[in-house]
Design a protein around this motif. Structure first.
Motif, short mmCIF file in Angstrom:
data_model
loop_
_atom_site.label_atom_id
_atom_site.label_comp_id
_atom_site.label_asym_id
_atom_site.label_seq_id
_atom_site.Cartn_x
_atom_site.Cartn_y
_atom_site.Cartn_z
N LEU A 31 22.87 46.83 42.10
CA LEU A 31 21.63 46.81 42.87
C LEU A 31 21.65 45.80 44.01
O LEU A 31 20.71 45.75 44.81
N LEU A 32 22.70 44.99 44.06
CA LEU A 32 22.72 43.87 45.01
C LEU A 32 23.76 44.10 46.11
O LEU A 32 24.84 44.65 45.85
N PRO A 33 23.46 43.67 47.34
CA PRO A 33 24.44 43.78 48.42
C PRO A 33 25.52 42.72 48.29
O PRO A 33 25.33 41.69 47.65
N GLY A 34 26.67 42.99 48.88
CA GLY A 34 27.73 41.99 48.95
C GLY A 34 28.77 42.09 47.87
O GLY A 34 29.79 41.40 47.93
N VAL A 35 28.54 42.94 46.86
CA VAL A 35 29.54 43.12 45.81
C VAL A 35 29.67 44.61 45.49
O VAL A 35 28.71 45.37 45.62
N GLU A 36 30.85 44.99 45.05
CA GLU A 36 31.10 46.35 44.58
C GLU A 36 31.86 46.25 43.26
O GLU A 36 32.97 45.70 43.22
N VAL A 37 31.25 46.70 42.18
CA VAL A 37 31.93 46.70 40.88
C VAL A 37 32.91 47.86 40.85
O VAL A 37 32.52 49.03 40.94
N VAL A 38 34.20 47.55 40.72
CA VAL A 38 35.23 48.58 40.75
C VAL A 38 35.79 48.90 39.37
O VAL A 38 36.58 49.84 39.23
N GLY A 39 35.38 48.13 38.36
CA GLY A 39 35.85 48.39 37.01
C GLY A 39 35.23 47.43 36.02
O GLY A 39 34.63 46.42 36.40
N GLY A 116 21.22 37.64 39.22
CA GLY A 116 22.16 38.43 40.00
C GLY A 116 22.55 37.76 41.31
O GLY A 116 23.73 37.76 41.70
N GLU A 117 21.59 37.18 42.01
CA GLU A 117 21.89 36.55 43.29
C GLU A 117 22.80 35.33 43.11
O GLU A 117 23.66 35.06 43.94
N GLU A 118 22.60 34.60 42.00
CA GLU A 118 23.46 33.44 41.73
C GLU A 118 24.89 33.90 41.46
O GLU A 118 25.86 33.26 41.89
N ILE A 119 25.04 35.01 40.75
CA ILE A 119 26.37 35.55 40.49
C ILE A 119 27.05 35.95 41.81
O ILE A 119 28.22 35.63 42.04
N VAL A 120 26.31 36.63 42.67
CA VAL A 120 26.87 37.06 43.95
C VAL A 120 27.28 35.83 44.79
O VAL A 120 28.34 35.82 45.41
N ARG A 121 26.43 34.80 44.80
CA ARG A 121 26.78 33.57 45.54
C ARG A 121 28.07 32.96 45.01
O ARG A 121 28.92 32.52 45.78
N ALA A 122 28.22 32.93 43.68
CA ALA A 122 29.43 32.35 43.09
C ALA A 122 30.66 33.16 43.49
O ALA A 122 31.72 32.61 43.80
#
Length: 227
Positions: A31-39, A116-122
């Protein structure tokens, strides 16, 4: 920013042995921009195979998993596929979880209460060369660095195959500390202390704390009180 100049999302693999947790993280990141889960993977062995197959930018790594835990998987990934970074995402923030993971090569460390945003920042922090650490983890690292080094009383070759941490626990038992006090002194959980005690009892044949004290004094792992 135009579509042509927008940066590509970070390609991420999610690793957790609990299916509900793993699927929840995948859904959240989707649901968040900046990441793509590939697996996604359910243990460390599967994580290493996915990294070999997919070459992700970052692995979000759980620690306590069957077959191959997160520390060993992190070590293998960083050794064999150094272009892939690892951010730990775990329930545990005690020293026995934190420091082995960082020594294995993890560049980030978050607990599962992270949003979620903290994960993306990390994720993006480690890709830019910085550390992706939760504030509580940063504080713990600073506290650890500021602690005075204790003078070692453990001989270089510990008896009966005891590990350094098991000899630490044994020495503190000899000081008369309870499991809770040992946990506070070593910055670990009480459950971790109990595990170390069970292991050292099994290795040495010790049956109770009184025998443990006598053993520690006899082997030079602790000093008897003066007088």
């Amino acid at each position: 920013m135009t579509e042509e100049t927008a940066p590509k999302p970070a390609r991420v693999v999610v690793v957790d042995d609990q299916t509900v947790v793993r699927e929840g993280i995948v859904m959240l990141l989707g649901l968040l921009p900046g990441v793509e889960v590939v697996g996604s993977a359910g243990d460390g062995d599967e994580a290493v195979r996915l990294v070999a197959e997919l070459a992700p930018d970052v692995v979000l790594m759980d620690l306590r998993m069957p077959r191959c835990d997160g520390v060993e998987a992190t070590r293998r990934i960083r050794s064999e596929y150094p272009r892939t970074h690892v951010v730990v995402l775990t329930t545990y923030a005690d020293d026995d979880s934190l420091f082995p993971a960082l020594r294995a090569g993890a560049r980030g460390y978050l607990t599962k209460d992270a949003g979620g945003e903290e994960i993306v920042r990390a994720v993006h922090s480690v890709l830019s060369g910085d550390a992706g650490l939760a504030p509580s983890i940063q504080r713990r690292l600073l506290e650890r660095l500021s602690e005075p080094e204790a003078a070692p009383v453990v001989p270089a070759d510990a008896p009966d195959g005891l590990t350094a941490r098991e000899t630490d626990v044994l020495a503190l038992i000899a000081e008369g500390l309870s499991n809770q006090e040992i946990a506070r002194r070593l910055h670990v959980s009480t459950a971790t202390v109990k595990t170390h005690i069970n292991n050292l009892f099994a290795k040495t044949g010790i049956k109770d704390r009184a025998q443990a004290v006598r053993y520690a004094f006899a082997k030079g792992l602790a000093r008897p009180p003066a007088g």
